[in-house]
Design a protein around this motif. Structure first.
Motif, PDB file in Angstrom:
ATOM      1  N   HIS A   1      72.066  17.675  12.842  1.00  0.00           N
ATOM      2  CA  HIS A   1      71.009  18.140  11.945  1.00  0.00           C
ATOM      3  C   HIS A   1      70.106  16.975  11.527  1.00  0.00           C
ATOM      4  CE1 HIS A   1      74.174  21.167  11.612  1.00  0.00           C
ATOM      5  NE2 HIS A   1      73.305  22.011  11.080  1.00  0.00           N
ATOM      6  N   VAL A   2      68.840  17.300  11.408  1.00  0.00           N
ATOM      7  CA  VAL A   2      67.884  16.295  10.944  1.00  0.00           C
ATOM      8  C   VAL A   2      66.959  16.928   9.920  1.00  0.00           C
ATOM      9  CG1 VAL A   2      65.929  14.869  11.637  1.00  0.00           C
ATOM     10  CG2 VAL A   2      67.937  14.980  13.102  1.00  0.00           C
TER      11      VAL A   2
ATOM     12  N   ASP B   1      63.524  16.230   7.395  1.00  0.00           N
ATOM     13  CA  ASP B   1      62.419  15.375   6.977  1.00  0.00           C
ATOM     14  C   ASP B   1      61.338  16.279   6.393  1.00  0.00           C
ATOM     15  OD1 ASP B   1      61.341  12.324   7.644  1.00  0.00           O
ATOM     16  OD2 ASP B   1      59.733  13.806   7.433  1.00  0.00           O
TER      17      ASP B   1
ATOM     18  N   ILE C   1      59.021  17.205   9.186  1.00  0.00           N
ATOM     19  CA  ILE C   1      59.816  17.262  10.424  1.00  0.00           C
ATOM     20  C   ILE C   1      58.989  17.699  11.627  1.00  0.00           C
ATOM     21  CG2 ILE C   1      60.668  19.649  10.096  1.00  0.00           C
ATOM     22  CD1 ILE C   1      62.779  16.707  11.379  1.00  0.00           C
TER      23      ILE C   1
ATOM     24  N   LEU D   1      61.611  14.026  18.355  1.00  0.00           N
ATOM     25  CA  LEU D   1      63.070  14.098  18.396  1.00  0.00           C
ATOM     26  C   LEU D   1      63.607  13.809  19.799  1.00  0.00           C
ATOM     27  CD1 LEU D   1      63.570  17.154  16.040  1.00  0.00           C
ATOM     28  CD2 LEU D   1      64.004  14.759  15.517  1.00  0.00           C
TER      29      LEU D   1
ATOM     30  N   THR E   1      66.752  21.406  12.741  1.00  0.00           N
ATOM     31  CA  THR E   1      65.841  20.667  11.865  1.00  0.00           C
ATOM     32  C   THR E   1      65.520  21.470  10.609  1.00  0.00           C
ATOM     33  OG1 THR E   1      63.916  21.580  12.975  1.00  0.00           O
ATOM     34  CG2 THR E   1      64.767  19.493  13.822  1.00  0.00           C
ATOM     35  N   THR E   2      65.164  20.748   9.572  1.00  0.00           N
ATOM     36  CA  THR E   2      64.763  21.389   8.321  1.00  0.00           C
ATOM     37  C   THR E   2      63.857  20.437   7.549  1.00  0.00           C
ATOM     38  OG1 THR E   2      65.550  22.155   6.152  1.00  0.00           O
ATOM     39  CG2 THR E   2      66.922  20.574   7.283  1.00  0.00           C
TER      40      THR E   2
END
Lengths: 444, 444
Positions: free
Chosen positions: A51-52, A54, A57, A62, A69-70
């Motif tokens: 999970h990433v 930002d 985002i 990536l 992502t979130t």
């Protein structure tokens, strides 16, 4: 989402969430992808960035990585699929919420956030201890230099006398450029800004706050005291002139911005300020943006750790070192990190006021070129029991202007120097500001 | 004996045996006694020195410590009451027997013995891996500098380009004294001997063998190869003259004795020899008997670790750091040490011959003061494709004698330099020995 979880979350697969994809976040991601084999050889479990988060985002690269992502880092802090959170958001508000929520949810946490630890460390270490999780902050002090590991795992088996550290690359770059290229402060700062070594608003670095965050982390680590940031004496480099650098050089010193922590009789010193460092001390040889931490102990003597204190790749390498530790912690292979959370804040030692700390001082006074002025000055110093080790009188900067007098004193209390300077300022033949800078006397 | 055991050997009491009570052994004993509380705070079990062995145990001061003594270290290696053996006997015969017997008996082993590891490391790491025990050797390389820990726990998560190390204090002291006090080699060596920095027979240090032991340990650690000691190129400092130091200084270099290991395309370099180090490289600032290890990696950049490489207290502090690890290993708190025994020797990489390694070279030639000699020399160099970066001609040392010509070449193969030197030596106008020293070009 369900299918994804079923496919990917197998036995011994440790999911890692990165919060904040700035320079360090991006570099950490790259590091894990590029050196997965090397990292894998140092742990005994499978892992992946799952999970990433930002705020922005959508704009992030990536590298085709298959991650969820979130925009909301709190999603990661609450997600039961994630075992390790890498907090690279920065600041002390959202970062604090994310870190404390993650710890409460029994996730291991890695952070490069010195401000967070300096300001909320007492609460965070308490939470980490209670939750029995890994809390890693190697990247928070001096970037790639493994100073946290060296201290906690190699050096804390004896009495530590002191740490003297060049722990702000911006300050070191500016002072170094002033010295080697004979630049004034403003020009050196502008150059640092154009190279990305100083922020548009540089006050946090050049004012000493960043270094104060770092030295307070080191102080709490080695002396096991609560984070002393609020009691740390902070002085920046704004008042250092090229003349100070020139005069110091003539006397055998280089001016560096130094973080200091020391302990004696349960009294702890914690301070950051410029210092004249003797040229035969290896700290004086730390140039450009490099950082260095000089530790003195009763048995090992003096050891210095030198390296890149900032920059995406260097900082990320420290994050990754913590990641290996976190995975080994999770797998019950290395539980030593708990000792850190358990020990910080267990000792209550008084932090010394700056006035009560002894140092040798460099003093620069501008006086009229009249007979008797030197006698007036030395009389005042003598009354405060301040001995002079060296004194030099310089040519005036412009014809007919004041004469700069430079002195190095023996070791005296900060309060004595302040009293003496106040009195010297009142002399009719003395004009303008009197600059005083501490002098490092320890031979590293 | 029975009563002693009943009284003292309780639950969670870890018994430690020290073999060899020389300077480091005595200092380790003192360290454990003096800083028992500090050490205790870093482990989760009770421990004590229960047994001590020394050939001359009767003459040793045990500070009233209640320990069982013997003249025979093998007694300790076989004693089932002991969990941790600290081997400080030195040498590679008895020490090897004691260490291998201890490991076979499932004891954890700590050693400061670089010769032992360099020469028998492959067998020892295999035994350690099979026995599933802790094998610590932090003190074997660069004394108090925690280089083994920093490498294995912080830096091996990426590609390591190289290590350049000042890892023999005797060599560094002699070269430093020659440079700063303008002494010749013999006088500096005599001074080092009078201060206890060099042995009565100094050949092992000044000939480069000690440094070769250490760099081969670092090489096998970072590149996971079998111990490359027997393939390590070894050159000492005996042929460095005060003139070499003077001429190098004029060109902007300091001469240091350096251990080097590098890897590229699965080819590993492992060598020790003198080097000209540029004065803006921080390694050039390592004075006296101090050691320093400069590590370069793809992500962290360059990091340097500096400290005391020898001396009882400094070396003992590294032994004690290992002791903490060994206790935590025994208590299943930190099992990471196994990764070291498991990884060393797993990769088979070729060790490059010194002739196949490229370096920039300093060459000093003595020639008659006649026209054409410089052209003769440069023609030979050109035929070997050796470019010259700098050349200086010096005044003869004595009137009417030969003229020293000093050159710095671009990067060339060792074999090319040797060929060229052989040809230059045959020139009628060139006399005596031609001294060639490698030049460090990396900016650390």
């Amino acid at each position: 989402m369900l299918i994804y979880n079923l496919l990917c979350i197998g036995i011994d697969m440790i999911n890692i969430g990165i919060c904040g994809l700035g320079t360090v976040g991006q570099s950490s991601l790259e590091h894990i992808v590029k050196f997965k084999d090397e990292i894998r050889s140092n742990v005994s479990a499978n892992f992946r960035i799952s999970h990433v988060a930002d705020l922005d985002i959508e704009s992030k690269n990536l590298n085709g990585l298959d991650v969820i992502t979130t925009n909301n880092a709190m999603d990661l802090a609450k997600n039961p699929d994630i075992s390790i959170i890498i907090e690279l958001i920065g600041g002390t508000t959202v970062a604090y919420e994310v870190v404390s929520e993650s710890i409460k949810n029994k996730k291991h946490v890695i952070t490069a956030n010195k401000a967070l630890i300096a300001e909320h460390g007492d609460k965070i270490f308490k939470l980490a201890k209670e939750a029995n999780i890994f809390f890693g902050f190697e990247a928070s002090v001096a970037g790639a230099i493994p100073i946290i590991k060296a201290l906690t795992h190699n050096m804390l088996n004896e009495k530590i006398f002191s740490i003297f550290g060049i722990i702000n690359g911006t300050c070191n770059y500016i002072l170094d450029q002033m010295a080697t290229k004979n630049l004034d402060f403003k020009t050196a700062l502008a150059e640092a800004q154009s190279l990305g070594y100083a922020e548009a608003d540089p006050s946090f670095d050049i004012g000493g706050n960043d270094a104060a965050h770092k030295i307070s982390i080191l102080a709490s680590l080695i002396y096991k005291i609560p984070l002393p940031y609020k009691k740390t004496y902070i002085e920046g480099i704004e008042s250092i002139s090229s003349m100070d650098i020139k005069y110091s050089d003539e006397l055998g010193y280089t001016i560096k911005h130094i973080g200091v922590t020391k302990e004696n009789n349960d009294l702890v010193e914690c301070r950051v300020h410029p210092m004249l460092v003797p040229k035969d001390n290896i700290l004086s040889q730390v140039h450009n943006v490099m950082n260095a931490v000089l530790v003195s102990g009763e048995r090992f003597g003096s050891s210095m750790f030198y390296g890149h204190g900032a920059g995406g790749d260097a900082t990320a390498s420290a994050v990754i070192a913590n990641l290996v530790e976190a995975i080994n912690f999770d797998q019950n292979i290395d539980r030593t990190n708990l000792k850190i959370s358990e020990s910080i804040g267990t000792k209550n030692k008084k932090i010394k006021e700056i006035d009560d700390i002894e140092n040798s001082f460099y003093i620069k006074i501008h006086a009229k070129d009249v007979t008797g002025v030197m006698a007036e000055i030395t009389n005042i110093l003598a009354k405060e029991n301040i001995n002079i080790e060296a004194v030099t009188q310089h040519e005036p900067n412009e014809s007919g202007s004041l004469i700069p007098i430079v002195m190095i004193t023996d070791s005296v209390l900060g309060s004595s120097i302040n009293k003496a300077i106040k009195k010297i300022k009142c002399l009719d033949n003395v004009k303008g500001e009197i600059n005083s800078i501490r002098v490092l006397k320890l031979h590293g």
